[in-house]
Scaffold this motif. Structure first.
Motif, short mmCIF file in Angstrom:
data_model
loop_
_atom_site.label_atom_id
_atom_site.label_comp_id
_atom_site.label_asym_id
_atom_site.label_seq_id
_atom_site.Cartn_x
_atom_site.Cartn_y
_atom_site.Cartn_z
N TYR A 185 -5.58 -2.04 14.56
CA TYR A 185 -4.31 -2.65 14.15
C TYR A 185 -3.74 -1.93 12.93
O TYR A 185 -2.56 -1.56 12.90
CB TYR A 185 -4.51 -4.14 13.86
N LEU A 186 -4.58 -1.73 11.94
CA LEU A 186 -4.12 -1.06 10.72
C LEU A 186 -3.76 0.40 10.99
O LEU A 186 -2.76 0.91 10.47
CB LEU A 186 -5.21 -1.16 9.65
N TYR A 187 -4.54 1.06 11.82
CA TYR A 187 -4.29 2.46 12.16
C TYR A 187 -2.95 2.62 12.88
O TYR A 187 -2.16 3.52 12.56
CB TYR A 187 -5.43 2.99 13.01
N GLN A 188 -2.70 1.76 13.86
CA GLN A 188 -1.45 1.85 14.61
C GLN A 188 -0.24 1.59 13.73
O GLN A 188 0.85 2.12 13.98
CB GLN A 188 -1.48 0.88 15.79
N ASN A 189 -0.41 0.78 12.70
CA ASN A 189 0.69 0.48 11.79
C ASN A 189 0.69 1.39 10.56
O ASN A 189 1.42 1.15 9.61
CB ASN A 189 0.62 -0.99 11.36
N LYS A 190 -0.17 2.44 10.60
CA LYS A 190 -0.26 3.45 9.54
C LYS A 190 -0.57 2.84 8.18
O LYS A 190 -0.15 3.36 7.14
CB LYS A 190 1.01 4.29 9.49
N LYS A 191 -1.34 1.77 8.18
CA LYS A 191 -1.80 1.16 6.93
C LYS A 191 -3.17 1.74 6.60
O LYS A 191 -4.18 1.03 6.50
CB LYS A 191 -1.85 -0.37 7.08
N TYR A 192 -3.21 3.03 6.43
CA TYR A 192 -4.48 3.75 6.31
C TYR A 192 -5.30 3.30 5.10
O TYR A 192 -6.53 3.21 5.18
CB TYR A 192 -4.22 5.25 6.23
N LYS A 193 -4.64 3.00 4.01
CA LYS A 193 -5.38 2.64 2.79
C LYS A 193 -6.10 1.30 2.92
O LYS A 193 -7.01 0.99 2.15
CB LYS A 193 -4.44 2.61 1.59
N ASP A 194 -5.67 0.49 3.91
CA ASP A 194 -6.28 -0.83 4.10
C ASP A 194 -7.48 -0.79 5.04
O ASP A 194 -8.14 -1.82 5.26
CB ASP A 194 -5.24 -1.80 4.66
#
Length: 275
Positions: A127-136
């Motif tokens: 989920y985070l990867y697809q939304n480019k929330k890499y730092k999370d």
């Protein structure tokens, strides 16, 4: 589920009640719809996502989410055709169709790593990867309880192959115990939200399952949930059936002192949420 052996060399960890208000006269005809452990009334076999395949029972309404929310991601998880069997990492199949209602269509790799807690962490990371929330994207190792960050591992390479290498690194050195300690306990099952996880440390092994959909009765606020799991050996994620209330299956009411699933039992204090 994971089994941890205390040795001095590098190691790989192995991860990993519903009730009905219907009376007996109502239950009997309902059983005619039960096939392979789930009630066909709540299944659209042509649906290709969780949201499209699973229909909330009468009187319940599905919770809706914005496109950038974890709940939306989970509801939109792709499913294999309804007749598909769960596949293990080695290509064999899990033929116990009474355990699961559908198979989530996601690759799991060729190693015996994508087990129960790993699959839960994988969905959160995806989920985070697809939304480019890499730092999370980060999960704690069992060895020291400290997080390992995807951004640091990627070193600027955000391609999927490098991302999957990060996940397999997490799968190898995190487990149900580390995930249990990393997440926050939900005070009451009445507060359950999509994405919450039942996770049990166990001794020597534990288990983890994740809530991938929720429907609510607007009259009294009662919630029904759909839950997904992987298991040992490493296998595809599956939407699990309700072995206690087959008329409601695969939906669950989270009530009582024990939550019985096809391959495990959990307790209210095992319900965790993401920070």
């Amino acid at each position: 589920m994971k089994i941890l052996y205390l040795i001095s060399i590098p190691f790989v960890l192995n991860s990993c009640t519903a009730s009905s208000n219907q009376n007996k006269s109502q239950d009997k005809p309902e059983q005619l719809h039960v096939v392979d452990g789930y009630n066909q009334k709540w299944i659209d076999p042509h649906g290709k996502t969780i949201k499209d395949r699973f229909t909330p029972p009468v009187g319940y309404e599905r919770e809706n989410y914005k496109k950038n929310e974890f709940g939306y991601f989970l509801q939109q998880l792709p499913l294999k055709p309804i007749e598909s069997l769960v596949t293990y990492y080695n290509g064999r199949t899990k033929d116990r169709r009474d355990i699961y209602a559908s198979v989530i269509d996601l690759p799991i790799g060729k190693r015996d790593l994508h087990q129960c807690a790993d699959a839960v962490m994988r969905l959160r990371a995806d989920y985070l990867y697809q939304n480019k929330k890499y730092k999370d994207i980060h999960f704690n190792f069992l060895s020291d309880g400290k997080p390992r960050y995807y951004e640091q591992f990627a070193a600027g390479d955000y391609t999927y192959p490098k991302y999957w290498k990060y996940l397999e690194n997490i799968f190898a050195y995190a487990n149900t115990s580390s995930l249990h300690d990393e997440l926050t306990t939900v005070k009451s099952m009445d507060d359950v939200q999509i994405g919450d996880t039942f996770v049990q440390k166990g001794n020597p092994i534990g288990h983890a399952i994740i809530i991938v959909d929720i429907a609510v009765n607007p009259k009294d606020g009662q919630k029904l949930v759909l839950m997904a799991q992987s298991y040992m050996p490493a296998q595809e994620l599956q939407i699990i059936n309700n072995p206690v209330n087959k008329s409601l299956s695969p939906w669950y009411v989270l009530s009582g002192d024990v939550i019985r699933t096809p391959e495990w039992k959990f307790y209210p204090q095992n319900l965790k949420t993401w920070n």
